[in-house]
Design an enzyme around this catalytic site. Sequence first.
Site, PDB file in Angstrom:
ATOM      1  N   ASP A  44       0.834  -1.206   0.000  1.00  0.00           N
ATOM      2  CA  ASP A  44       0.000   0.000   0.000  1.00  0.00           C
ATOM      3  C   ASP A  44       0.867   1.253   0.000  1.00  0.00           C
ATOM      4  O   ASP A  44       1.617   1.502   0.941  1.00  0.00           O
ATOM      5  CB  ASP A  44      -0.899  -0.004   1.249  1.00  0.00           C
ATOM      6  CG  ASP A  44      -1.793   1.223   1.317  1.00  0.00           C
ATOM      7  OD1 ASP A  44      -2.955   1.127   0.901  1.00  0.00           O
ATOM      8  OD2 ASP A  44      -1.330   2.291   1.784  1.00  0.00           O
ATOM      9  N   TYR A  49       3.002  10.006  -0.582  1.00  0.00           N
ATOM     10  CA  TYR A  49       4.129   9.409   0.138  1.00  0.00           C
ATOM     11  C   TYR A  49       5.450   9.649  -0.595  1.00  0.00           C
ATOM     12  O   TYR A  49       6.516   9.457  -0.035  1.00  0.00           O
ATOM     13  CB  TYR A  49       3.947   7.892   0.327  1.00  0.00           C
ATOM     14  CG  TYR A  49       2.727   7.457   1.089  1.00  0.00           C
ATOM     15  CD1 TYR A  49       1.934   8.371   1.787  1.00  0.00           C
ATOM     16  CD2 TYR A  49       2.353   6.113   1.117  1.00  0.00           C
ATOM     17  CE1 TYR A  49       0.810   7.946   2.471  1.00  0.00           C
ATOM     18  CE2 TYR A  49       1.237   5.686   1.808  1.00  0.00           C
ATOM     19  CZ  TYR A  49       0.455   6.608   2.484  1.00  0.00           C
ATOM     20  OH  TYR A  49      -0.658   6.183   3.163  1.00  0.00           O
ATOM     21  N   LYS A  74      -2.998   5.888  -4.115  1.00  0.00           N
ATOM     22  CA  LYS A  74      -4.108   6.790  -3.772  1.00  0.00           C
ATOM     23  C   LYS A  74      -3.990   8.140  -4.468  1.00  0.00           C
ATOM     24  O   LYS A  74      -2.889   8.624  -4.732  1.00  0.00           O
ATOM     25  CB  LYS A  74      -4.156   7.009  -2.252  1.00  0.00           C
ATOM     26  CG  LYS A  74      -4.098   5.726  -1.438  1.00  0.00           C
ATOM     27  CD  LYS A  74      -4.130   5.978   0.053  1.00  0.00           C
ATOM     28  CE  LYS A  74      -3.722   4.747   0.837  1.00  0.00           C
ATOM     29  NZ  LYS A  74      -2.278   4.571   0.927  1.00  0.00           N
ATOM     30  N   HIS A 107      -7.835   9.562  -1.430  1.00  0.00           N
ATOM     31  CA  HIS A 107      -7.117   9.579  -0.153  1.00  0.00           C
ATOM     32  C   HIS A 107      -7.908  10.233   0.985  1.00  0.00           C
ATOM     33  O   HIS A 107      -7.912   9.730   2.110  1.00  0.00           O
ATOM     34  CB  HIS A 107      -5.763  10.278  -0.338  1.00  0.00           C
ATOM     35  CG  HIS A 107      -4.702   9.773   0.581  1.00  0.00           C
ATOM     36  ND1 HIS A 107      -3.376   9.733   0.229  1.00  0.00           N
ATOM     37  CD2 HIS A 107      -4.763   9.280   1.850  1.00  0.00           C
ATOM     38  CE1 HIS A 107      -2.670   9.236   1.245  1.00  0.00           C
ATOM     39  NE2 HIS A 107      -3.491   8.962   2.233  1.00  0.00           N
TER      40      HIS A 107
END
Length: 271
Positions: A44, A49, A74, A107
Site C-alpha cells: 500500500d 508518500y 491513492k 485519499h
Amino acid sequence: MEKTKKLANGIEMPRLGLGVWRVEDNVATDAIKWAIEAGYHLIDTAAIYKNEAGVGKGIKESGVDRKDLFITTKLWNSDQGYETAHQAFNDSLERLGLDYVDLYLIHWPVEGKFNDSWRAMEEIYESGRAKAIGVSNFHQHHIEELMKTAKIKPMVNQIELHPTLTQVPLREYLAQEEIAVEAWSPLGQGKILENKTLVSIGEKHGKTAAQVIIRWHLQSDIIVIPKSVHEERIQQNFDVFDFELTDEEMKQIDEMNINERLGADPDNFDF
C-alpha cells in the site's frame, strides 16, 4: 483463516499487507523486497508518500510475477477533480512502472471535489487499469454523499483503526454496504505496544503485542497494513496465521477503545 478477502466485485484482496507511509523512496525499495520475500502480496502506497518509484523498483527487483501482487495507491487531495484525477492516476502508474494497480483510492474526502474524482475513478476502473476502486478516510455521510452521483459503490474504505479507535459504528455500516474495511496505523503508531493487556495476551501465545494487534484486526474482518522498514519486524508482522485469539481476548482488546484519533478527523482536515 483465509489469507484473502473477496471484495464486492469478486476480486480477492490479501488481508495483510505492508504500508509505506513516511518511508523514503530508496528505503521503500528494500522494504518491498523483504516483504515480498516474507510472503506479503499486498503493498500500500500513495502519491503523497513520494515513494511510488521506490515501490515500483522493489516490485521489479523482487522477481515476483506482477499478477501475484496486489498494489494499492491513492489520489492526493490537490489532484482531486475529474481531469486532474485522470492525470494523477497516469502519473502514479508511470512512477510505479506498472500497467495497472489492483486498488486505487481517493485519499481524503475533499469537499466539493470527491464526486468528480470518483467519476474519473469509475472510468479508470472500467478501463481495467485499476482492478478495484475505493475511498480512504470517508465517514458514513461522505459515502452517502458520494453515492448520490456514483454508478459504482466503493469496494474498500481505508480508515484509521486500532485498538484505541475501533470505529465500530462505521464498520457496521460498511459491512451492511459490503464495503471492505482496511486499517491504517493499525498498531496505533507504536503507542500501544507496551499496553499490559496486549503484552499479557501475547505472552500466552508466544507472540509480541504487535502480532496480537494484527491478529485482532484479521479476526475482526479488517484488512491490515502495518508499516515497517526493518526486515525482522516485517517478517514478524506477517507471522500471525499460526495462532488464534480467544473470544475473551478479542473482547478485552475491543474494550480498549477510547475513540482516540492519532491522525486528522475526516470532517476537519486542512491539507
